[in-house]
Design an enzyme around this catalytic site. Sequence first.
Site, PDB file in Angstrom:
ATOM      1  N   PHE A 114       0.998  -1.079  -0.006  1.00 13.64           N
ATOM      2  CA  PHE A 114       0.560  -0.135   0.478  1.00 13.64           C
ATOM      3  C   PHE A 114       1.226   0.954  -0.411  1.00 13.64           C
ATOM      4  O   PHE A 114       0.446   2.476  -0.678  1.00 13.64           O
ATOM      5  CB  PHE A 114      -1.110   0.148   1.436  1.00 13.64           C
ATOM      6  CG  PHE A 114      -1.746   0.841   1.609  1.00 13.64           C
ATOM      7  CD1 PHE A 114      -2.950   1.041  -0.002  1.00 13.64           C
ATOM      8  CD2 PHE A 114      -1.481   2.161   1.958  1.00 13.64           C
ATOM      9  CE1 PHE A 114      -4.238   2.327   0.297  1.00 13.64           C
ATOM     10  CE2 PHE A 114      -2.757   2.946   2.164  1.00 13.64           C
ATOM     11  CZ  PHE A 114      -3.973   3.083   1.719  1.00 13.64           C
ATOM     12  N   TRP A 115       2.118   1.037   0.895  1.00 16.84           N
ATOM     13  CA  TRP A 115       2.697   2.687   0.609  1.00 16.84           C
ATOM     14  C   TRP A 115       3.625   2.530  -0.600  1.00 16.84           C
ATOM     15  O   TRP A 115       3.750   3.648  -0.697  1.00 16.84           O
ATOM     16  CB  TRP A 115       4.212   2.168   2.077  1.00 16.84           C
ATOM     17  CG  TRP A 115       4.954   2.983   2.498  1.00 16.84           C
ATOM     18  CD1 TRP A 115       5.242   4.509   2.465  1.00 16.84           C
ATOM     19  CD2 TRP A 115       6.395   2.999   1.530  1.00 16.84           C
ATOM     20  NE1 TRP A 115       6.554   5.218   2.299  1.00 16.84           N
ATOM     21  CE2 TRP A 115       7.043   4.101   2.387  1.00 16.84           C
ATOM     22  CE3 TRP A 115       7.099   2.035   0.880  1.00 16.84           C
ATOM     23  CZ2 TRP A 115       8.042   4.536   1.937  1.00 16.84           C
ATOM     24  CZ3 TRP A 115       8.082   2.088   1.159  1.00 16.84           C
ATOM     25  CH2 TRP A 115       8.850   3.521   1.374  1.00 16.84           C
ATOM     26  N   ILE A 117       2.831   2.298  -3.878  1.00 22.87           N
ATOM     27  CA  ILE A 117       1.338   2.174  -4.498  1.00 22.87           C
ATOM     28  C   ILE A 117       1.308   3.639  -3.561  1.00 22.87           C
ATOM     29  O   ILE A 117       1.089   4.758  -4.810  1.00 22.87           O
ATOM     30  CB  ILE A 117       0.158   1.759  -4.282  1.00 22.87           C
ATOM     31  CG1 ILE A 117       0.527   0.169  -4.508  1.00 22.87           C
ATOM     32  CG2 ILE A 117      -1.234   2.376  -4.646  1.00 22.87           C
ATOM     33  CD1 ILE A 117      -1.182  -0.943  -4.706  1.00 22.87           C
ATOM     34  N   HIS A 409       3.497  -1.203 -62.402  1.00 26.31           N
ATOM     35  CA  HIS A 409       5.086  -1.140 -61.635  1.00 26.31           C
ATOM     36  C   HIS A 409       5.694  -2.966 -61.771  1.00 26.31           C
ATOM     37  O   HIS A 409       6.868  -2.663 -61.955  1.00 26.31           O
ATOM     38  CB  HIS A 409       4.746  -1.081 -60.269  1.00 26.31           C
ATOM     39  CG  HIS A 409       5.908  -0.740 -60.151  1.00 26.31           C
ATOM     40  ND1 HIS A 409       6.663   1.225 -58.992  1.00 26.31           N
ATOM     41  CD2 HIS A 409       6.015  -0.734 -59.380  1.00 26.31           C
ATOM     42  CE1 HIS A 409       8.064   0.905 -59.040  1.00 26.31           C
ATOM     43  NE2 HIS A 409       8.155  -0.110 -58.149  1.00 26.31           N
ATOM     44  N   GLU A 410       5.148  -3.773 -60.666  1.00 26.20           N
ATOM     45  CA  GLU A 410       5.512  -5.407 -61.309  1.00 26.20           C
ATOM     46  C   GLU A 410       5.764  -5.898 -61.967  1.00 26.20           C
ATOM     47  O   GLU A 410       6.913  -6.307 -62.825  1.00 26.20           O
ATOM     48  CB  GLU A 410       4.854  -5.709 -59.983  1.00 26.20           C
ATOM     49  CG  GLU A 410       4.859  -5.056 -58.662  1.00 26.20           C
ATOM     50  CD  GLU A 410       6.266  -4.723 -57.921  1.00 26.20           C
ATOM     51  OE1 GLU A 410       7.221  -5.318 -58.267  1.00 26.20           O
ATOM     52  OE2 GLU A 410       6.375  -4.027 -56.589  1.00 26.20           O
ATOM     53  N   HIS A 413       8.892  -4.646 -63.605  1.00 25.69           N
ATOM     54  CA  HIS A 413       9.929  -5.081 -63.531  1.00 25.69           C
ATOM     55  C   HIS A 413      10.311  -6.631 -64.451  1.00 25.69           C
ATOM     56  O   HIS A 413      11.671  -6.641 -64.696  1.00 25.69           O
ATOM     57  CB  HIS A 413       9.530  -5.280 -62.116  1.00 25.69           C
ATOM     58  CG  HIS A 413      10.346  -3.294 -61.049  1.00 25.69           C
ATOM     59  ND1 HIS A 413      10.958  -2.870 -61.497  1.00 25.69           N
ATOM     60  CD2 HIS A 413       9.463  -3.326 -59.534  1.00 25.69           C
ATOM     61  CE1 HIS A 413      11.817  -2.157 -60.361  1.00 25.69           C
ATOM     62  NE2 HIS A 413       9.864  -2.243 -59.825  1.00 25.69           N
TER      63      HIS A 413
HETATM   64 ZN    ZN Z   1      10.004  -0.729 -57.685  1.00 21.46          ZN
END
Ligand code: ZN
Length: 637
Positions: A114-115, A117, A409-410, A413
């Site tokens: 308690f103390w 806390i 995009h892919e 690639h």
């Molecule tokens: Zn890329």
Amino acid sequence: MALVLIGILLSDVFENSVSFTTFVEKLKTDERVSDIVFDSYKISAMDGKKTLYTCIAPSAYGFSDFAALDAYLQGVGINLAERGIYVSFEDPNAGSIWSSILPFIGVVVVALIFWLIMRNASGANSAAMNIGKNKAHVQNNLKVRFSDVAGAEEEKEELQEIVEFLKSPKKFSNLGARIPSGVLLVGPPGTGKTLFAKAVAGEAGVPFFSVSGSDFVEMYVGVGAKRVRDLFDMAKRNQPCIIFIDEIDAVGRRRGAGLGGGHDEREQTLNQILVQMDGFESNEGIIIMAATNRADILDPALLRPGRFDRQINVNLPDVKGREQILKVHARNKPMAADVNFKTVARITAGFSGAELANLLNEAAILAARKGKKLIGNLELYDGINKVLMGPQKKSRVVTESDKRCTAYHESGHAILACLCKHCDPVHEVSIIPRGRAAGYTMTRPETDDNDVSYNKLVDNICMSLGGRVAEELVIHDVTTGASADIQHVSEIARRMVTQWGMSEKLGLVAYDSDQPVFMGMEYGNQSRGGYSQETAAAIDAEVRRLVAEAHTRATKLLKENRAILDNMSRVLVEKETIYTEEVSMLMQGMGYQEVIDEMEKREGRHESNPFARATEPEKEHVVAEDEAVTPEEKTEE
Ligand code: ZN
Ligand code: ADP
Ligand code: MG
């Protein structure tokens, strides 16, 4: 406040204390019991966090470990696992403090707490209360099976071997086979890593000891290491079994990173894990599994042979995977006849398994609130929106137009990788987000030679520009998605000129040194390698020339193969991930519908037997530029 606290603690210890016989009698019929907490000093039946009743000193009855107790209970007709009761161990020493001191000077301890806390009114109190509680969980007879994990056939295949080993370790050790003792599951949150670990234990029918890395962190020095020891000791007594360390990054981060140190506890815990893993005989029937969403920040010592030397990537599911996950979670939910999981899967790109489960749950709640008997499309769509609105989801929403853009995009690639003679063959193309990239194209070298010729580098630059070029051609606008590509391209081009002597203009001279610049050294000299402004300008011009030439070539090639580009993106939007086979079909000029039909035919075949797909080991692949770790990422932690 103090009185309430004392009341709770005292009632815990005294009022619910029963004899062992009574304890067992009560346990037989009590439906409320959800957990049993057990140490060598006491055993408690819990309803969630509430203690129902406790029996002090079960060891006096001869039960010093869980196995003995479990055997006894089964003997009298109590099957904990069947009733879904979890058994967890508490740290015996912590237990001893509580159970021996409390009865005598309990009040003093309560006053002390308690103390404490009162003294630090916030934060510290909960830690003080939890000190020494071992949170290691053991679950016997787990009901989770591989069939509960949907859409991750390759991962299942890899784990199947572990299951077989756990089922009969002797069979393997007799032949001198070395089974990996550590398996690291890597993947974004909610992709089923924990589920997988449980499924392995369930399939093999072995006990599952689990602990979370974060349990170790806010602890006092020495406690974490002790817990690790206890956990491994317990596991050794219960072989074969699985130890699962969730969120291992919480303790497993690179040691010594960061200034000032002060991570003593974490380091000690990590060291203890390493020591314990090294202490294993290879034929012992213990498999250690761990999960993390970032393998790159782990201490390299963890990944060394004999430790977590097997790594399994658990990725976000693709359309097919999402459909299967939805079906798994809809198994015990009444769905309206017009619900089409294919459609739901299509519009939930970027969702993890956990989010899909959550979405179905939200839909069920909505349907119940409306008083419906079946879950319909309307509820599902509302469920999707609800999940999308969730906090972490916002940044990762993948719209249909994002998907199209990433697909182009892919494809850019991938097609250039196929067309450029010196590029490695394409292994996988995907528009499923991974790390920071919206998609990725993976190539895999055919041979082991690592020589990088001029032609190979030029082709590599060309392929890396493919994503950007495809965007320019089709969308007539560019996105920021290519930033990693551009960084990669400029780095290669610069090194060709300044380090590898591949520019005729500048000759065979090294201009940059790879040496890091240290603080305190003369900056001016170090940074530019001691060459003049004119040379610097010449270097820049050469770099730009290399990139510009590659750009022109990439544009020409993609323009000539526009039909393939369109077809591949359409297949990608539809299927999200394609492999070597589909890529080569597309490169031969097959239409997108034909390719999709082909893929569906094959999927149909696989559905009947989930383990039929024979895939080669995937360790070798080179992850293409989109996955390249950017400097920011490296320094993030
Ligand atoms: Zn890329
Ligand atoms: P992680 O540990 O990777 O963060 P979890 O294993 O805790 O993810 O997954 C959370 C929940 O999401 C699981 O309990 C399960 O309901 C659901 N889930 C995730 N992936 C899958 C999957 N592939 N198949 C079925 N359910 C899944
Ligand atoms: Mg988890």
